[in-house]
Design a protein around this motif. Structure first.
Motif, PDB file in Angstrom:
ATOM      1  N   GLN A  74      47.954 -23.091 -56.614  1.00 33.49           N
ATOM      2  CA  GLN A  74      48.490 -24.394 -57.019  1.00 33.49           C
ATOM      3  C   GLN A  74      49.755 -24.751 -56.236  1.00 33.49           C
ATOM      4  N   LYS A  75      50.494 -23.733 -55.824  1.00 29.85           N
ATOM      5  CA  LYS A  75      51.763 -23.936 -55.120  1.00 29.85           C
ATOM      6  C   LYS A  75      51.564 -24.294 -53.647  1.00 29.85           C
ATOM      7  N   LEU A  76      50.347 -24.216 -53.160  1.00 29.21           N
ATOM      8  CA  LEU A  76      50.070 -24.450 -51.742  1.00 29.21           C
ATOM      9  C   LEU A  76      50.009 -25.924 -51.384  1.00 29.21           C
ATOM     10  N   LYS A  77      50.093 -26.782 -52.365  1.00 31.86           N
ATOM     11  CA  LYS A  77      49.935 -28.215 -52.122  1.00 31.86           C
ATOM     12  C   LYS A  77      50.980 -28.786 -51.175  1.00 31.86           C
ATOM     13  N   GLY A  78      52.140 -28.141 -51.061  1.00 33.06           N
ATOM     14  CA  GLY A  78      53.187 -28.613 -50.156  1.00 33.06           C
ATOM     15  C   GLY A  78      52.974 -28.208 -48.713  1.00 33.06           C
ATOM     16  N   LEU A  79      51.976 -27.380 -48.441  1.00 33.12           N
ATOM     17  CA  LEU A  79      51.701 -26.922 -47.079  1.00 33.12           C
ATOM     18  C   LEU A  79      50.618 -27.783 -46.429  1.00 33.12           C
ATOM     19  N   GLN A  80      50.686 -27.886 -45.103  1.00 33.63           N
ATOM     20  CA  GLN A  80      49.703 -28.656 -44.357  1.00 33.63           C
ATOM     21  C   GLN A  80      48.594 -27.736 -43.863  1.00 33.63           C
ATOM     22  N   LYS A  81      47.359 -28.063 -44.180  1.00 34.41           N
ATOM     23  CA  LYS A  81      46.215 -27.214 -43.823  1.00 34.41           C
ATOM     24  C   LYS A  81      45.935 -27.166 -42.331  1.00 34.41           C
ATOM     25  N   ASP A  82      46.297 -28.224 -41.592  1.00 31.26           N
ATOM     26  CA  ASP A  82      46.023 -28.262 -40.154  1.00 31.26           C
ATOM     27  C   ASP A  82      47.136 -27.634 -39.322  1.00 31.26           C
ATOM     28  N   LYS A  83      48.225 -27.273 -39.957  1.00 31.38           N
ATOM     29  CA  LYS A  83      49.369 -26.681 -39.270  1.00 31.38           C
ATOM     30  C   LYS A  83      49.338 -25.163 -39.478  1.00 31.38           C
ATOM     31  N   PRO A  84      49.534 -24.356 -38.408  1.00 31.19           N
ATOM     32  CA  PRO A  84      49.483 -22.891 -38.574  1.00 31.19           C
ATOM     33  C   PRO A  84      50.462 -22.382 -39.637  1.00 31.19           C
ATOM     34  N   VAL A  85      50.032 -21.335 -40.338  1.00 28.08           N
ATOM     35  CA  VAL A  85      50.851 -20.719 -41.389  1.00 28.08           C
ATOM     36  C   VAL A  85      51.017 -19.238 -41.068  1.00 28.08           C
ATOM     37  N   ILE A  86      52.259 -18.748 -41.168  1.00 23.94           N
ATOM     38  CA  ILE A  86      52.530 -17.319 -41.086  1.00 23.94           C
ATOM     39  C   ILE A  86      52.937 -16.876 -42.476  1.00 23.94           C
ATOM     40  N   VAL A  87      52.272 -15.841 -42.995  1.00 23.43           N
ATOM     41  CA  VAL A  87      52.644 -15.291 -44.301  1.00 23.43           C
ATOM     42  C   VAL A  87      53.168 -13.876 -44.124  1.00 23.43           C
ATOM     43  N   TYR A  88      54.131 -13.530 -44.969  1.00 21.49           N
ATOM     44  CA  TYR A  88      54.630 -12.159 -44.986  1.00 21.49           C
ATOM     45  C   TYR A  88      55.106 -11.801 -46.388  1.00 21.49           C
ATOM     46  N   CYS A  89      55.149 -10.501 -46.639  1.00 18.31           N
ATOM     47  CA  CYS A  89      55.665  -9.978 -47.905  1.00 18.31           C
ATOM     48  C   CYS A  89      56.532  -8.770 -47.567  1.00 18.31           C
ATOM     49  N   ARG A  90      56.617  -7.816 -48.462  1.00 21.32           N
ATOM     50  CA  ARG A  90      57.428  -6.630 -48.196  1.00 21.32           C
ATOM     51  C   ARG A  90      56.750  -5.710 -47.183  1.00 21.32           C
ATOM     52  N   SER A  91      55.462  -5.395 -47.441  1.00 24.92           N
ATOM     53  CA  SER A  91      54.792  -4.412 -46.584  1.00 24.92           C
ATOM     54  C   SER A  91      53.441  -4.871 -46.031  1.00 24.92           C
ATOM     55  N   GLY A  92      52.901  -5.953 -46.531  1.00 20.29           N
ATOM     56  CA  GLY A  92      51.652  -6.479 -46.005  1.00 20.29           C
ATOM     57  C   GLY A  92      50.500  -6.593 -46.991  1.00 20.29           C
ATOM     58  N   ARG A  93      50.612  -5.986 -48.151  1.00 23.27           N
ATOM     59  CA  ARG A  93      49.500  -6.052 -49.112  1.00 23.27           C
ATOM     60  C   ARG A  93      49.362  -7.442 -49.741  1.00 23.27           C
ATOM     61  N   ARG A  94      50.449  -7.964 -50.259  1.00 24.60           N
ATOM     62  CA  ARG A  94      50.388  -9.286 -50.902  1.00 24.60           C
ATOM     63  C   ARG A  94      50.039 -10.368 -49.885  1.00 24.60           C
ATOM     64  N   SER A  95      50.621 -10.267 -48.697  1.00 28.05           N
ATOM     65  CA  SER A  95      50.354 -11.308 -47.695  1.00 28.05           C
ATOM     66  C   SER A  95      48.889 -11.305 -47.267  1.00 28.05           C
ATOM     67  N   ALA A  96      48.256 -10.143 -47.245  1.00 28.28           N
ATOM     68  CA  ALA A  96      46.827 -10.078 -46.899  1.00 28.28           C
ATOM     69  C   ALA A  96      46.000 -10.828 -47.947  1.00 28.28           C
ATOM     70  N   LYS A  97      46.326 -10.635 -49.209  1.00 26.83           N
ATOM     71  CA  LYS A  97      45.621 -11.354 -50.276  1.00 26.83           C
ATOM     72  C   LYS A  97      45.882 -12.855 -50.181  1.00 26.83           C
ATOM     73  N   CYS A  98      47.135 -13.207 -49.873  1.00 29.76           N
ATOM     74  CA  CYS A  98      47.488 -14.622 -49.747  1.00 29.76           C
ATOM     75  C   CYS A  98      46.782 -15.263 -48.557  1.00 29.76           C
ATOM     76  N   ALA A  99      46.674 -14.529 -47.464  1.00 26.86           N
ATOM     77  CA  ALA A  99      45.974 -15.053 -46.290  1.00 26.86           C
ATOM     78  C   ALA A  99      44.526 -15.381 -46.637  1.00 26.86           C
ATOM     79  N   ASP A 100      43.883 -14.520 -47.410  1.00 27.23           N
ATOM     80  CA  ASP A 100      42.507 -14.788 -47.848  1.00 27.23           C
ATOM     81  C   ASP A 100      42.438 -16.060 -48.684  1.00 27.23           C
TER      82      ASP A 100
END
Length: 129
Positions: A74-100
């Motif tokens: 629900q919080k992703l509405k402020g992001l643009q789908k056509d613009k590249p996104v880089i995600v990160y977290c502490r070690s990579g587990r959460r960001s992998a789930k978020c990338a999916d």
């Protein structure tokens, strides 16, 4: 000899069938150097998916904090789908789930920082406190 051939063929078939394929083709794992290049040369959206507490302790300059929780999509509405996104977290587990989740929601190009902010700092890159 027949048993040997049978076992060999079975092993080959199983090894071919067990190769893990990437779930999404629009997600790319990147290291620190690649991320610095992307941040310099492309207009990207940098998203820190850690908790507010973690983000307030330190973050990568230019990052927006979108906490990974039950309402993440629900919080992703402020992001643009056509613009590249880089995600990160502490070690990579959460960001992998978020990338999916980003891929499922139709984002075109997603980068996931390998090792998260922990690896970023370990490589000597700057963070904001």
């Amino acid at each position: 000899m027949k048993h040997f051939k049978f076992i060999l063929i079975l092993i080959l078939l199983l090894s071919i069938g067990c190769k893990e394929k990437a779930k999404y083709t629009n997600i790319t794992m990147i290291g620190g150097e690649e991320m610095k290049t992307l941040l310099k040369n492309e207009e990207v959206q940098l998203v820190d998916v850690r908790t507010v507490k973690e983000f307030n302790e330190n973050y990568i300059e230019g990052a927006e904090n979108i906490v990974f929780d039950d309402n993440f999509d629900q919080k992703l509405k402020g992001l643009q789908k056509d613009k590249p996104v880089i995600v990160y977290c502490r070690s990579g587990r959460r960001s992998a789930k978020c990338a999916d989740i980003l891929a499922e929601k139709g984002f075109k190009k997603i980068y996931d920082l390998k090792g998260g902010i922990t690896q970023w700092k370990k490589e000597g890159n700057k963070i904001k406190n």
